[in-house]
Design a protein around this motif. Structure first.
Motif, mmCIF file in Angstrom:
data_model
loop_
_atom_site.group_PDB
_atom_site.id
_atom_site.type_symbol
_atom_site.label_atom_id
_atom_site.label_comp_id
_atom_site.label_asym_id
_atom_site.label_seq_id
_atom_site.Cartn_x
_atom_site.Cartn_y
_atom_site.Cartn_z
ATOM 1 N N PHE A 159 34.848 22.079 8.815
ATOM 2 C CA PHE A 159 34.128 22.369 7.852
ATOM 3 C C PHE A 159 33.077 23.618 8.191
ATOM 4 N N CYS A 160 32.357 22.952 9.248
ATOM 5 C CA CYS A 160 31.465 23.904 9.711
ATOM 6 C C CYS A 160 32.196 25.357 10.291
ATOM 7 N N ASN A 161 33.072 25.191 10.735
ATOM 8 C CA ASN A 161 33.899 26.421 11.432
ATOM 9 C C ASN A 161 34.183 27.339 10.252
ATOM 10 N N ARG A 162 34.819 26.843 9.378
ATOM 11 C CA ARG A 162 35.188 27.578 8.057
ATOM 12 C C ARG A 162 34.098 28.254 7.322
ATOM 13 N N THR A 163 32.831 27.569 7.432
ATOM 14 C CA THR A 163 31.727 28.198 6.596
ATOM 15 C C THR A 163 30.661 28.983 7.442
ATOM 16 N N THR A 164 30.996 29.016 8.680
ATOM 17 C CA THR A 164 30.323 29.872 9.652
ATOM 18 C C THR A 164 30.684 31.335 9.863
ATOM 19 N N ARG A 165 29.972 32.319 9.616
ATOM 20 C CA ARG A 165 30.250 33.640 9.963
ATOM 21 C C ARG A 165 30.249 34.008 11.568
ATOM 22 N N TRP A 166 31.436 33.821 12.096
ATOM 23 C CA TRP A 166 31.416 33.916 13.689
ATOM 24 C C TRP A 166 31.856 35.326 14.320
ATOM 25 N N ASP A 167 31.130 35.704 15.278
ATOM 26 C CA ASP A 167 31.321 36.884 16.025
ATOM 27 C C ASP A 167 31.946 36.431 17.430
ATOM 28 N N HIS A 168 32.782 36.972 17.755
ATOM 29 C CA HIS A 168 33.629 36.489 19.435
ATOM 30 C C HIS A 168 33.401 37.798 20.247
ATOM 31 N N ALA A 169 33.293 37.001 21.462
ATOM 32 C CA ALA A 169 33.382 37.994 22.825
ATOM 33 C C ALA A 169 34.167 37.421 23.603
ATOM 34 N N GLY A 170 35.343 38.205 24.265
ATOM 35 C CA GLY A 170 35.888 37.776 25.270
ATOM 36 C C GLY A 170 37.268 37.152 24.849
ATOM 37 N N LEU A 171 37.344 36.850 23.537
ATOM 38 C CA LEU A 171 38.888 36.270 23.085
ATOM 39 C C LEU A 171 39.979 37.165 23.436
ATOM 40 N N ILE A 172 39.833 38.393 23.244
ATOM 41 C CA ILE A 172 41.081 39.116 23.434
ATOM 42 C C ILE A 172 41.540 39.259 24.640
ATOM 43 N N GLU A 173 40.512 39.421 25.755
ATOM 44 C CA GLU A 173 40.933 39.177 27.122
ATOM 45 C C GLU A 173 41.634 37.606 27.632
ATOM 46 N N LEU A 174 40.828 36.702 27.065
ATOM 47 C CA LEU A 174 41.434 35.220 27.397
ATOM 48 C C LEU A 174 42.949 35.255 26.740
ATOM 49 N N GLN A 175 43.109 35.878 25.447
ATOM 50 C CA GLN A 175 44.669 35.815 24.818
ATOM 51 C C GLN A 175 45.467 36.637 25.705
ATOM 52 N N ALA A 176 44.987 37.702 26.423
ATOM 53 C CA ALA A 176 45.914 38.533 27.347
ATOM 54 C C ALA A 176 46.263 37.791 28.373
ATOM 55 N N ASP A 177 45.157 37.128 28.944
ATOM 56 C CA ASP A 177 45.753 36.290 30.295
ATOM 57 C C ASP A 177 46.560 34.955 29.631
ATOM 58 N N LEU A 178 46.494 34.490 28.665
ATOM 59 C CA LEU A 178 47.411 33.329 28.171
ATOM 60 C C LEU A 178 48.669 33.839 28.099
ATOM 61 N N SER A 179 48.922 34.970 27.634
ATOM 62 C CA SER A 179 50.196 35.562 27.718
ATOM 63 C C SER A 179 50.874 35.515 28.822
ATOM 64 N N LYS A 180 50.113 35.487 29.922
ATOM 65 C CA LYS A 180 50.817 35.466 31.407
ATOM 66 C C LYS A 180 50.989 34.145 31.993
ATOM 67 N N GLY A 181 50.176 33.190 31.532
ATOM 68 C CA GLY A 181 50.234 31.866 32.004
ATOM 69 C C GLY A 181 48.982 31.087 31.701
ATOM 70 N N PRO A 182 48.809 30.126 32.107
ATOM 71 C CA PRO A 182 47.724 29.052 31.977
ATOM 72 C C PRO A 182 46.416 29.651 32.603
ATOM 73 N N VAL A 183 45.262 29.123 32.275
ATOM 74 C CA VAL A 183 43.929 29.476 32.796
ATOM 75 C C VAL A 183 43.173 28.165 32.973
ATOM 76 N N LEU A 184 42.076 28.163 33.658
ATOM 77 C CA LEU A 184 41.307 27.276 33.778
ATOM 78 C C LEU A 184 39.873 27.275 33.160
ATOM 79 N N LEU A 185 39.767 26.471 32.044
ATOM 80 C CA LEU A 185 38.581 26.556 31.169
ATOM 81 C C LEU A 185 37.447 25.768 31.262
ATOM 82 N N VAL A 186 36.248 26.358 31.602
ATOM 83 C CA VAL A 186 35.001 25.420 31.989
ATOM 84 C C VAL A 186 34.096 25.536 31.061
ATOM 85 N N ILE A 187 33.350 24.488 30.675
ATOM 86 C CA ILE A 187 32.092 24.631 29.802
ATOM 87 C C ILE A 187 31.266 23.775 30.278
ATOM 88 N N TRP A 188 30.044 23.905 29.599
ATOM 89 C CA TRP A 188 28.700 22.945 29.671
ATOM 90 C C TRP A 188 29.177 21.873 28.748
#
Length: 227
Positions: free
Chosen positions: A33-62
């Protein structure tokens, strides 16, 4: 004495698969619900999707960003898997990740780290990306532990970091001051790729920490939390 300190709800959560799933579903509904009602801006998503088309990645977060990471992962472009413990909260987290279409794996108390590593490597060979918290699961907060460095070295996968921010939010009173988004807000999602994965471990730790912090700062700026 230890058993007397456990709340009745926590005890029920430990013993009930149905309750675990119910709590996870409530959490998922709220975050969706929070996700749907929030106006999101994105950065780096297109680059991530391009790499995922080639294979898996390692995602690291705080760890402070762990609530929304499953919601924001582009599951349509590639699966993501992570290992979670068997504690009640960890099982709720795992159940919520499944509702987001991800592939979490529960590690029982009698399973070794070697077995866990083999499970994750099996997923990588199947083309599944791996996600983990750089400072989790118990901190100290915002300090990169060895696990992401080891996985980066052993797999050679492209390493991405993730951060999110929302203008309306709360900080939970836990070790990592986890971010709880509030609905009807402005938000930002930032993915960023680590430039390399081959330097000495201390250099890799420093580079990863800088990228995580830079992503956090960028998300805050995009969401209007700082200039």
């Amino acid at each position: 004495m230890k058993g007397q300190c456990v709340s009745p709800f926590r005890r029920r959560l430990e013993n009930s698969v149905i309750l675990t799933r119910a709590v996870a579903r409530l959490a998922y509904w709220y975050l969706a619900f929070c996700n749907r009602t929030t106006r999101w801006d994105h950065a780096g998503l297109i680059e991530l999707q391009a790499d995922l088309s080639k294979g898996p990645v390692l995602l690291v977060i705080w760890h402070q960003c762990a609530l929304m990471a499953p919601v924001h992962w582009p599951a349509a472009d590639g699966q993501l898997s992570s290992i979670h413990a068997s504690s009640p909260i960890a099982r709720v987290s795992g159940a919520m990740q499944r509702l987001c279409g991800l592939l979490p794996m529960q590690l029982s108390k009698d399973q070794s780290n070697v077995r866990a590593a083999r499970m994750l490597l099996g997923r990588v060979r199947e083309g599944v990306s791996i996600g983990l918290a750089a400072d989790g699961p118990l901190g100290p907060a915002l300090e990169v532990k060895d696990a992401p460095l080891i996985w980066a070295e052993k797999t050679g996968l492209p390493v991405y970091t993730y951060a999110f921010a929302t203008k309306r939010h709360r900080r939970l009173n836990v070790w990592d001051r986890m971010i709880l988004p509030l609905p009807f807000s402005k938000g930002a999602v930032v993915f960023a790729r680590l430039a390399h994965t081959a330097p000495a471990r201390d250099d890799l730790r420093s580079d990863l920490e800088q990228l995580l912090n830079a992503g956090t700062k960028k998300a805050d700026q995009m969401a209007g939390l700082s200039q």
